[in-house]
Motif scaffolding. Sequence first.
Motif, short mmCIF file in Angstrom:
data_model
loop_
_atom_site.label_atom_id
_atom_site.label_comp_id
_atom_site.label_asym_id
_atom_site.label_seq_id
_atom_site.Cartn_x
_atom_site.Cartn_y
_atom_site.Cartn_z
N ARG A 67 46.55 61.96 -73.38
CA ARG A 67 47.04 61.21 -72.23
C ARG A 67 46.17 61.53 -71.02
O ARG A 67 45.86 62.68 -70.76
CB ARG A 67 48.49 61.59 -71.95
CG ARG A 67 49.08 60.89 -70.73
CD ARG A 67 50.55 61.25 -70.53
NE ARG A 67 51.36 60.68 -71.60
CZ ARG A 67 52.70 60.64 -71.55
NH1 ARG A 67 53.35 61.15 -70.52
NH2 ARG A 67 53.38 60.11 -72.55
N THR A 69 46.38 61.14 -67.04
CA THR A 69 47.42 60.91 -66.02
C THR A 69 46.80 60.96 -64.63
O THR A 69 45.97 61.85 -64.35
CB THR A 69 48.50 62.02 -66.12
OG1 THR A 69 48.93 62.13 -67.47
CG2 THR A 69 49.70 61.72 -65.24
N ASP A 70 47.20 60.05 -63.79
CA ASP A 70 46.76 60.06 -62.39
C ASP A 70 47.18 61.41 -61.79
O ASP A 70 48.35 61.79 -61.86
CB ASP A 70 47.45 58.90 -61.65
CG ASP A 70 47.07 58.83 -60.18
OD1 ASP A 70 47.02 59.89 -59.52
OD2 ASP A 70 46.85 57.71 -59.69
N ASN A 73 50.03 61.01 -59.29
CA ASN A 73 51.25 60.26 -59.62
C ASN A 73 51.45 60.27 -61.13
O ASN A 73 50.81 59.50 -61.86
CB ASN A 73 51.13 58.83 -59.09
CG ASN A 73 52.38 58.01 -59.35
OD1 ASN A 73 53.28 58.43 -60.09
ND2 ASN A 73 52.46 56.84 -58.75
N ALA A 74 52.35 61.13 -61.60
CA ALA A 74 52.54 61.32 -63.05
C ALA A 74 53.09 60.07 -63.75
O ALA A 74 53.07 59.97 -64.97
CB ALA A 74 53.48 62.50 -63.31
N ALA A 75 53.55 59.09 -62.98
CA ALA A 75 54.06 57.87 -63.61
C ALA A 75 52.93 56.94 -64.04
O ALA A 75 53.15 55.98 -64.78
CB ALA A 75 55.00 57.15 -62.64
N ILE A 76 51.72 57.21 -63.56
CA ILE A 76 50.57 56.36 -63.92
C ILE A 76 49.74 57.11 -64.97
O ILE A 76 49.14 58.14 -64.68
CB ILE A 76 49.70 56.03 -62.68
CG1 ILE A 76 50.57 55.34 -61.61
CG2 ILE A 76 48.52 55.15 -63.08
CD1 ILE A 76 49.85 55.13 -60.30
N ASN A 78 47.73 56.67 -69.22
CA ASN A 78 47.40 55.87 -70.40
C ASN A 78 47.12 56.85 -71.53
O ASN A 78 46.77 58.01 -71.29
CB ASN A 78 46.18 54.98 -70.14
CG ASN A 78 46.13 53.79 -71.11
OD1 ASN A 78 46.79 53.79 -72.15
ND2 ASN A 78 45.34 52.79 -70.76
#
Length: 193
Positions: A67, A69-70, A73-76, A78
């Motif tokens: 993964r 991760t931004d 911002n952990a919600a973003i 791939n």
Amino acid sequence: YHPAPLSEKSPPDTFVVEISALYKLPVNYSITSGDEKGYFIIHSSNGIVRTSKNLELEDFPVNFKVRATDSSNAAIFNEVEVNVEVIDENKFPPVFPSSLLEESLPEHSPATQIVQLKAQDNDTGRNGFLTYGILNGHGLKFRINETTGILYSTAPFDYEEEPTEYQVVVYAEDDGIPEKKRGYCTVVIKITD
């Protein structure tokens, strides 16, 4: 990602693959699932995956998810799948049942089959897949079928005019990784009157 297969002898800290996410901000990389036995570690900022311990052939192939991760911002995020295969080390060279064979060939024989050579290799898969060749062909008087191991003469011989004995060195080569191994056999061919 499908990196090059690893040898079962790869030591810990062997490079496996570099994961790279296209994103305008810094990302953090992590392995999220699929590597239950903990064979791999990923560098959180550069995405380089390395082995973390010795590999057990029977546990592979391993498919794990990485993964990106931004970092703010952990919600973003791939994910991508990584498929890692491990190959059996090429342990054994091909071996001929005998390292010396003697065959006779009547003079004036047209191009003909002389003998079929068969080597054994105790490795499996491509490490045990053999091809045959000739080290010295005596000016192309002999050829070998690289798949079947059958040795042929390519033209008739004259007992009075040429050597009456030829030593043809044949090899069997496996398709091993990381390196191919060879076995040898000398075939002494006597031309008969």
